[in-house]
Design a protein around this motif. Structure first.
Motif, short mmCIF file in Angstrom:
data_model
loop_
_atom_site.label_atom_id
_atom_site.label_comp_id
_atom_site.label_asym_id
_atom_site.label_seq_id
_atom_site.Cartn_x
_atom_site.Cartn_y
_atom_site.Cartn_z
N PRO A 1 0.83 -1.22 0.00
CA PRO A 1 0.00 0.00 0.00
C PRO A 1 0.86 1.26 0.00
O PRO A 1 1.92 1.32 0.60
N GLU A 2 0.35 2.26 -0.74
CA GLU A 2 1.00 3.58 -0.84
C GLU A 2 2.41 3.47 -1.41
O GLU A 2 3.32 4.20 -1.01
N SER A 3 2.61 2.57 -2.33
CA SER A 3 3.91 2.45 -3.00
C SER A 3 4.08 3.59 -4.00
O SER A 3 3.12 4.28 -4.37
N ASN A 4 5.31 3.77 -4.44
CA ASN A 4 5.58 4.74 -5.48
C ASN A 4 4.84 4.31 -6.75
O ASN A 4 4.88 3.15 -7.15
N GLU A 5 4.15 5.24 -7.37
CA GLU A 5 3.35 4.89 -8.54
C GLU A 5 4.18 4.39 -9.71
O GLU A 5 3.65 3.71 -10.60
N LEU A 6 5.46 4.70 -9.73
CA LEU A 6 6.31 4.20 -10.81
C LEU A 6 6.52 2.69 -10.73
O LEU A 6 6.91 2.05 -11.70
N LEU A 7 6.27 2.10 -9.55
CA LEU A 7 6.44 0.66 -9.40
C LEU A 7 5.38 -0.13 -10.18
O LEU A 7 5.49 -1.35 -10.33
N THR B 1 7.00 11.27 -10.40
CA THR B 1 5.67 10.71 -10.61
C THR B 1 5.50 10.33 -12.08
O THR B 1 6.35 10.64 -12.93
N LEU B 2 4.41 9.67 -12.37
CA LEU B 2 4.15 9.30 -13.76
C LEU B 2 4.01 10.53 -14.64
O LEU B 2 4.48 10.55 -15.78
N LYS B 3 3.36 11.56 -14.12
CA LYS B 3 3.16 12.77 -14.91
C LYS B 3 4.48 13.48 -15.16
O LYS B 3 4.75 13.93 -16.29
N SER B 4 5.30 13.60 -14.14
CA SER B 4 6.58 14.29 -14.31
C SER B 4 7.57 13.45 -15.09
O SER B 4 8.52 13.98 -15.68
N ILE C 1 -2.31 3.88 -18.23
CA ILE C 1 -2.69 4.26 -16.87
C ILE C 1 -3.32 5.65 -16.91
O ILE C 1 -2.68 6.62 -17.28
N PRO C 2 -4.59 5.77 -16.53
CA PRO C 2 -5.27 7.07 -16.60
C PRO C 2 -5.17 7.83 -15.27
O PRO C 2 -4.77 7.30 -14.24
N SER C 3 -5.56 9.07 -15.33
CA SER C 3 -5.69 9.91 -14.13
C SER C 3 -6.87 10.84 -14.34
O SER C 3 -7.32 11.07 -15.47
N ILE C 4 -7.38 11.36 -13.24
CA ILE C 4 -8.56 12.23 -13.29
C ILE C 4 -8.15 13.68 -13.07
O ILE C 4 -7.32 13.98 -12.20
N GLU C 5 -8.72 14.57 -13.86
CA GLU C 5 -8.54 16.01 -13.68
C GLU C 5 -9.91 16.62 -13.35
O GLU C 5 -10.81 16.63 -14.20
#
Length: 629
Positions: free
Chosen positions: A345-351, A367-370, A401-405
């Motif tokens: 849980p709460e791992s780095n999203e790059l994993l 992060t994935l975005k950066s 992998i999506p994200s919400i804005e």
């Protein structure tokens, strides 16, 4: 006295039709439902592996999925339906080859005589004469008794047919009752052979009835009742739900950790049913091994345990919503994301990305975005990748992998310009989905407006079902197919409590268009004018780091005043009954200008004015005349 004797179906004349009718009543709707169910396209929630990427446990996961995949065609229900159709075909064939008894046939004189319906009287008499010479009892010679009886019966039928076409009284009976002998007695019987009811077969009937009523029917009812009571609407066992609720009720939910949630998950009754010999500690070790992506000796057992984890966590989230603790809900959703991606849980999203150096990524703040804002060498350095081909695989997976804005969030009362005290409002959320590595243009301001019309006023939540279903998720380690969804939390930041139960979003545009989701608030708005601040949170059930949070302000304004239009006509006169009542209530009244009614006053004024005009005219005229003289 009434006749208590029954007529049994000794020659199987009725029961085949009875059986065929019963089978048809059951098979036709069942077959229709099964056909519709089989024709419906199955939603594909399977993960997509592009560029040939497969996780380490791909073979084990794929074998488990194939073994547990349910077929739409080869099911127990379809097998029973197929057996029923086979029985129906056999019964229909039996009816086809069986000759219709004489007393059940429709009396048709034309068919009996073998003449067309357009035959004349002469043709009828000629045909009867020829048949009489052939079938008359006096013409029959050297025939056995059974054949003679048949021939005599045919001759009687021919005679009746001839008379029904030529004799006036007989024809009248045929036209009125359908038979030359007049109305025929109606036969009532039992569609069973006599031996099955009154002889040796009677115990079989009693036994079958006893088994049906005393065993089969109670078992079916008990199975249905126990099935509805054993599992909740979320699909988790009732014992599991009771254990989760009791744990949350007795504990300080603010202090519940991820480890305690995993241990609570390991105690689920579903695991005891699946593997009775394994206790909670063993299940806990298997779950930790999955979250660490470690292989165990019995990989199939680990996948079987994990396959039920997401469903139990969804039920746990529903139970936790009753406690309105936002921190607890976030932890359960984060744990669901961890099981979807097989990560702590709460791992780095790059994993979540494949072919990376885990030790280097764990300590990275990227992060994935950066990540997509870096050049190729910087990306390889952050991820610990040296191969350009591996980097292409990483980029392809990240693009899934999506994200919400969250573009805007506000409260609105349908059909009203503002939110007033004690009104029933909706939370309107404008958002859009963006995949990693894509840059969306600024949204059109018109898409962010909420325009009221007849549809949105009558059915405000109808806009929630306009967008298409979400795309399949990327979860290569999860042994089951996870349906993608986002959970919306409306949180009071001061108390860290949710003010509404969590809402679930499964529909949104994936092409960058603006989606709208509305939540009807269960409680009325505050009764005091002012501003109230909340947080709107979008939480994914499948991806780490894809959540979105936005502050929203609730403005409670006073209702706009309606200007009062003064109208003397609306005020009653003080000496009238309406005026007296108005004075008692403290209302306004007006005085009478005269003792006579207004209508008479106006008439008198008109008459006096007309008289004055006439008198003036006369005086002027006289003066002019005098001057002339």
């Amino acid at each position: 006295m009434s006749d208590s004797r029954y007529s049994y179906d000794e020659n199987a004349e009725v029961w085949p039709y009875f059986a065929m009718t019963l089978l048809s009543l059951v098979l036709l709707p069942s077959t229709w439902k099964a056909t519709i169910r089989a024709m419906q396209p199955e939603k594909d929630y399977s993960p997509k592996f592009e560029n040939g990427y497969k996780p380490e446990n791909y073979d084990d996961v794929e074998m488990f999925r194939v073994k547990n995949r349910k077929s739409k065609i080869f099911t127990k229900t379809n097998a029973l339906i197929a057996l029923g159709w086979i029985i129906l075909i056999v019964v229909a064939y039996f009816i086809h080859i069986q000759e219709t008894p004489q007393d059940l046939r429709r009396f048709d004189p034309y068919e009996i005589l073998g003449i067309p319906y357009s035959a004349t009287d002469r043709e009828i008499k000629s045909r009867y004469r020829k048949l009489s010479l052939k079938f008359h009892p006096d013409k029959i010679r050297n025939l056995v008794n059974t054949t003679r009886e048949v021939m005599e019966a045919q001759f009687v039928e021919m005679t009746k047919a001839y008379k029904s076409l030529t004799d006036e009284d007989t024809r009248k009976n045929y036209l009125e009752y359908g038979h030359p002998d007049g109305p025929q007695p109606m036969k009532h019987g039992i569609a069973l052979p006599k031996w099955l009811v009154e002889e040796k077969g009677s115990p079989l009937v009693i036994l079958g009835y006893s088994v049906l009523v005393g065993v089969a029917l109670p078992f079916i009812v008990w199975s249905w009742w126990s099935g509805t009571k054993q599992y909740t609407k979320n699909g988790i066992h009732a014992i599991t739900a009771a254990n989760i609720f009791e744990t949350f009720a007795k504990s300080n939910v603010d202090n519940i950790t991820f480890d305690s949630l995993i241990r609570l998950l390991a105690k689920s009754h579903e695991y005891k049913i699946l593997f009775p010999k394994n206790g909670g500690d063993t299940v806990y070790d298997y779950l930790l091994a999955y979250l660490s992506r470690e292989k165990v000796d019995d990989e199939t057992k680990k996948l079987a345990l994990v396959s039920r984890s997401v469903t139990i966590l969804e039920g746990m989230l529903d139970i936790a919503s009753a406690f309105k603790n936002a921190a607890l809900l976030r932890k359960i959703i984060s744990l669901t994301q961890a099981f979807a991606q097989a990560l702590p849980p709460e791992s780095n999203e790059l994993l979540q990305l494949p072919k990376i150096d885990k030790e280097r990524v764990i300590h990275s703040r990227c992060t994935l975005k950066s990540l997509f804002s870096l050049n190729t060498k910087e990306q390889q350095n952050v991820l610990g990748i040296n191969s350009d081909d591996d980097l292409k695989v990483v980029r392809a997976v990240a693009a899934q992998i999506p994200s919400i804005e969250i573009l805007d969030a506000f409260f609105k009362v349908p059909g009203e310009a503002c939110v007033t005290p004690n009104s029933i409002a909706h939370l309107v959320i404008k958002f859009r989905l963006a995949y990693t590595g894509t840059t969306l243009p600024p949204p059109d301001p018109k898409d962010l407006e909420e325009v009221d019309n007849d549809v949105t006023i009558k059915k405000p939540l109808s806009t929630n079902d306009i967008a298409p279903q979400l795309e399949p998720i990327y979860a290569p380690y999860l042994p089951t197919y996870l349906k993608p969804k986002w959970t919306i939390l409306l949180v009071n930041p001061r108390e860290n409590k949710t003010v509404e139960p969590p809402s679930t979003v499964t529909r949104m545009y994936t092409d960058g268009s603006v989606s709208t989701y509305k939540i009807q608030l269960s409680a009325p708005m505050p009764d005091q004018i002012g501003q109230y601040r909340f947080l709107v949170e979008f939480r994914s059930n499948a991806y780490i780091g894809a959540d979105a949070v936005r502050a929203v302000v609730l403005n409670i304004e006073a209702a706009p005043k309606v200007e009062e239009i003064e109208d003397d006509i609306s005020d009653p006169e003080e000496d009238s009954i309406a005026g007296a009542m108005a004075q008692l209530r403290g209302g306004k009244t007006k005085k009478r200008t005269a003792d006579v009614p207004a209508e008479y006053d106006s008439d008198e004024e008109e008459e006096s004015s007309s008289e004055e005009e006439d008198s003036d005219t006369d005086i002027n005229t006289d003066t002019e005349d005098e001057g002339q003289t």
